[in-house]
Design a protein around this motif. Structure first.
Motif, mmCIF file in Angstrom:
data_model
loop_
_atom_site.group_PDB
_atom_site.id
_atom_site.type_symbol
_atom_site.label_atom_id
_atom_site.label_comp_id
_atom_site.label_asym_id
_atom_site.label_seq_id
_atom_site.Cartn_x
_atom_site.Cartn_y
_atom_site.Cartn_z
ATOM 1 N N LYS A 391 3.109 -45.572 46.759
ATOM 2 C CA LYS A 391 2.296 -44.423 46.317
ATOM 3 C C LYS A 391 1.234 -44.901 45.337
ATOM 4 O O LYS A 391 0.078 -44.454 45.375
ATOM 5 C CB LYS A 391 3.184 -43.366 45.654
ATOM 6 N N GLU A 392 1.621 -45.812 44.461
ATOM 7 C CA GLU A 392 0.672 -46.399 43.513
ATOM 8 C C GLU A 392 -0.477 -47.072 44.263
ATOM 9 O O GLU A 392 -1.654 -46.912 43.921
ATOM 10 C CB GLU A 392 1.402 -47.424 42.647
ATOM 11 N N LEU A 393 -0.141 -47.825 45.305
ATOM 12 C CA LEU A 393 -1.163 -48.524 46.096
ATOM 13 C C LEU A 393 -2.030 -47.529 46.860
ATOM 14 O O LEU A 393 -3.248 -47.692 46.954
ATOM 15 C CB LEU A 393 -0.488 -49.492 47.058
ATOM 16 N N SER A 394 -1.406 -46.494 47.412
ATOM 17 C CA SER A 394 -2.151 -45.474 48.153
ATOM 18 C C SER A 394 -3.112 -44.737 47.228
ATOM 19 O O SER A 394 -4.280 -44.493 47.578
ATOM 20 C CB SER A 394 -1.169 -44.493 48.799
ATOM 21 N N ASP A 395 -2.651 -44.376 46.028
ATOM 22 C CA ASP A 395 -3.516 -43.685 45.061
ATOM 23 C C ASP A 395 -4.665 -44.571 44.615
ATOM 24 O O ASP A 395 -5.749 -44.081 44.267
ATOM 25 C CB ASP A 395 -2.702 -43.241 43.836
ATOM 26 N N TRP A 396 -4.445 -45.880 44.601
ATOM 27 C CA TRP A 396 -5.511 -46.837 44.279
ATOM 28 C C TRP A 396 -6.585 -46.827 45.359
ATOM 29 O O TRP A 396 -7.749 -47.144 45.106
ATOM 30 C CB TRP A 396 -4.867 -48.215 44.120
ATOM 31 N N GLY A 397 -6.220 -46.419 46.575
ATOM 32 C CA GLY A 397 -7.173 -46.383 47.679
ATOM 33 C C GLY A 397 -6.847 -47.346 48.797
ATOM 34 O O GLY A 397 -7.643 -47.515 49.734
ATOM 35 N N ALA A 398 -5.666 -47.973 48.725
ATOM 36 C CA ALA A 398 -5.305 -48.963 49.743
ATOM 37 C C ALA A 398 -4.863 -48.299 51.042
ATOM 38 O O ALA A 398 -4.226 -47.247 51.036
ATOM 39 C CB ALA A 398 -4.186 -49.860 49.228
ATOM 40 N N VAL A 399 -5.195 -48.949 52.162
ATOM 41 C CA VAL A 399 -4.647 -48.601 53.466
ATOM 42 C C VAL A 399 -3.369 -49.417 53.619
ATOM 43 O O VAL A 399 -3.392 -50.645 53.499
ATOM 44 C CB VAL A 399 -5.631 -48.951 54.598
ATOM 45 N N ILE A 400 -2.246 -48.736 53.854
ATOM 46 C CA ILE A 400 -0.955 -49.420 53.968
ATOM 47 C C ILE A 400 -0.442 -49.251 55.398
ATOM 48 O O ILE A 400 -0.268 -48.125 55.870
ATOM 49 C CB ILE A 400 0.076 -48.839 52.986
ATOM 50 N N ILE A 401 -0.239 -50.367 56.080
ATOM 51 C CA ILE A 401 0.238 -50.345 57.468
ATOM 52 C C ILE A 401 1.514 -51.171 57.538
ATOM 53 O O ILE A 401 1.492 -52.389 57.293
ATOM 54 C CB ILE A 401 -0.834 -50.908 58.434
#
Length: 489
Positions: A391-401
């Motif tokens: 969630k931290e990475l997603s909120d940063w703007g990362a695309v997570i696959i």
């Protein structure tokens, strides 16, 4: 907190002297016990400019063997650090088990500066949630987090700054922000007060230090450290309460329900599609870099499922300057002695870059769980911690696959046998692979639970049916392209 805070009555000089001697001796004795208990201690010093953060750290560390601590001054983030998640540079600094890390300012100062620059509303709330999760994850994983705020009034700050500015040898210690802070003392105090109140938790509380007198401040810090270390060592080994998942999940099938038959592609179609998809991915990579979007692609799957070949077909399409592949093996000693997510935080990409993980943090709930490398409380708690991390990475703007590469037991046996009998492939097969195969059913149960509990709407799992490796490669490329196009819209 500052609004309602009243300083404790300061003892007489002689009493301060005696208590300081006792507290210093006690901390000196405790450092070896900290090493024996493998207790990591993170000490954060925040407060007003000229309140004595640096000198306080200097006095505390005189009581500790220099082999057991590290001091870091967290000045303004560099250009490189600004291209990574907010917590990246702080997570990097966490100590190893049995050691101290002292931070001269940290996530509070940076957040308060950001508030003065306009951080507010939902963005501020997200930042606070992120910081509280960070501190809670550390304490849940056995860290002692001590947070000191050095409090002085405006008159005392002015007096100290003027004394520093009077000498050419010390005027460099008064930063431009310190002067601004002194001129806007009330405004800064209001922001500090809100931050302290918002981040004061039972597991990582704030200790407000009356820093008007330096010896008295030193005593408050030392006695607080000693009492907290003693309590932390008494509590070591206790189970941490498990938190409920608060993130929306995507329903996932059980591995036994995944249809592997018929998922094939001809050589001719494979070559044509591969060329077309790789060309498209290469174009998207250029746009990702231009728009500064970070991408994190993770691979988990059965041994011999085809992760390496799948990764190769993706990286062939990318500019080599803009990606890195991280093969994750057993943790090194310096990694094992820190929070298990530390080695992944430190491998995150810059914005605009791609990080590909061959094996991931999910080892916590698979191999570490089944081989007994962590406690039951550790791996059960990890589902929520990994959802929070992503969630931290997603909120940063990362695309997570996230890919799970699926094969059946017979396919694995055929590939293991081929590797064993082929001299050019023998390096790919180990005794551990055969041992893990014997635990197929246990691993399948753990994987099903992992997929169920960690497939979130912002970081869902994608299944790659890989009995035909070519089919899995094409499917992976299509998913990556689809997710990147969505992010670039």
């Amino acid at each position: 907190m500052l609004k309602n805070w009243a300083p404790e009555e300061r003892p007489e000089k002689e009493e301060i002297k005696e208590r300081l001697k006792a507290a210093s001796q006690k901390l000196y004795e405790l450092q070896m016990k900290i090493k024996e208990h493998k207790l990591p201690v993170l000490v954060l010093f925040e407060g007003w400019g000229a309140s004595g953060k640096g000198s306080s750290i200097g006095k505390v560390i005189k009581n500790i063997d220099p082999r057991f601590f590290k001091v870091a001054t967290m000045s303004a983030p560099t250009e490189e650090e600004l291209r990574r998640p907010f917590l990246y540079r702080y997570f990097k600094q966490i100590p190893e088990a049995g050691k101290f890390t002292f931070l001269d300012s940290g996530w509070m100062e940076q957040t308060c500066k950001d508030c003065l620059d306009g951080l507010k509303g939902e963005a501020y709330a997200k930042r606070i949630d992120s910081i509280k999760r960070f501190e809670r994850q550390l304490t849940d994983n056995g860290y002692l987090v001590l947070k000191f705020f050095m409090e002085i009034d405006k008159e005392e700050q002015t007096r100290r700054m003027n004394a520093l500015l009077d000498s050419k040898d010390t005027d460099w210690r008064v930063a431009e922000f310190d002067r601004w802070q002194n001129e806007h003392y009330k405004k800064c105090r209001k922001i500090f007060d809100k931050y302290l109140t918002d981040t004061n938790t039972s597991t990582a509380p704030w200790y407000i230090i009356d820093a008007t007198d330096k010896k008295w401040a030193e005593l408050q810090i030392l006695e607080t450290m000693v009492s907290n270390i003693e309590v932390a060592m008494q509590n070591s080994g206790h189970s941490t309460p498990l938190l409920q998942n608060v993130f929306p999940l995507v329903k996932m099938p059980k591995l036994s329900e995944i249809e592997l038959e018929g998922k094939e592609i001809s050589d001719e179609d494979y070559k044509a599609e591969l060329k077309q998809l790789q060309k498209k991915l290469g174009e998207l990579h250029n746009r990702l870099y231009r728009k500064r979007i970070p991408v994190i692609i993770t691979y988990e799957g059965w041994d011999a499922a085809g992760k390496g070949g799948n990764i190769k077909r993706i990286t062939e399409a990318l500019d080599p300057r803009g990606f890195e592949v991280h093969p994750i093996a057993s943790p090194e000693p310096h990694e094992k002695s820190r929070h298990y997510l530390w080695r992944f935080w430190t491998r995150l990409p810059k914005d605009g870059h791609i990080a590909i993980f061959d094996r991931t943090w999910y080892g916590r709930v698979m191999v570490e769980r089944l081989e007994g490398f962590c406690s039951e409380n550790d791996w059960k708690r990890a589902y929520n911690e990994m959802n929070e991390f992503e969630k931290e990475l997603s909120d940063w703007g990362a695309v997570i696959i996230k890919f799970w590469v699926q094969i059946d037991k017979d396919t694995q046996l055929a590939r293991f046998t081929d590797r064993q009998n082929n001299p050019e492939k023998q390096w790919k097969i180990t005794d551990e692979d055969w041992r893990n195969r014997e635990k197929w059913d246990a691993y399948e149960g753990a994987i099903n639970e992992m997929l169920t509990k960690t497939s979130t709407v912002y970081a869902p799992w994608y299944i790659l049916e890989s009995v035909d490796k070519k089919y899995a490669r094409i499917k992976a490329l299509k998913i990556v392209i689809e997710q990147l196009e969505k992010a670039l819209k």
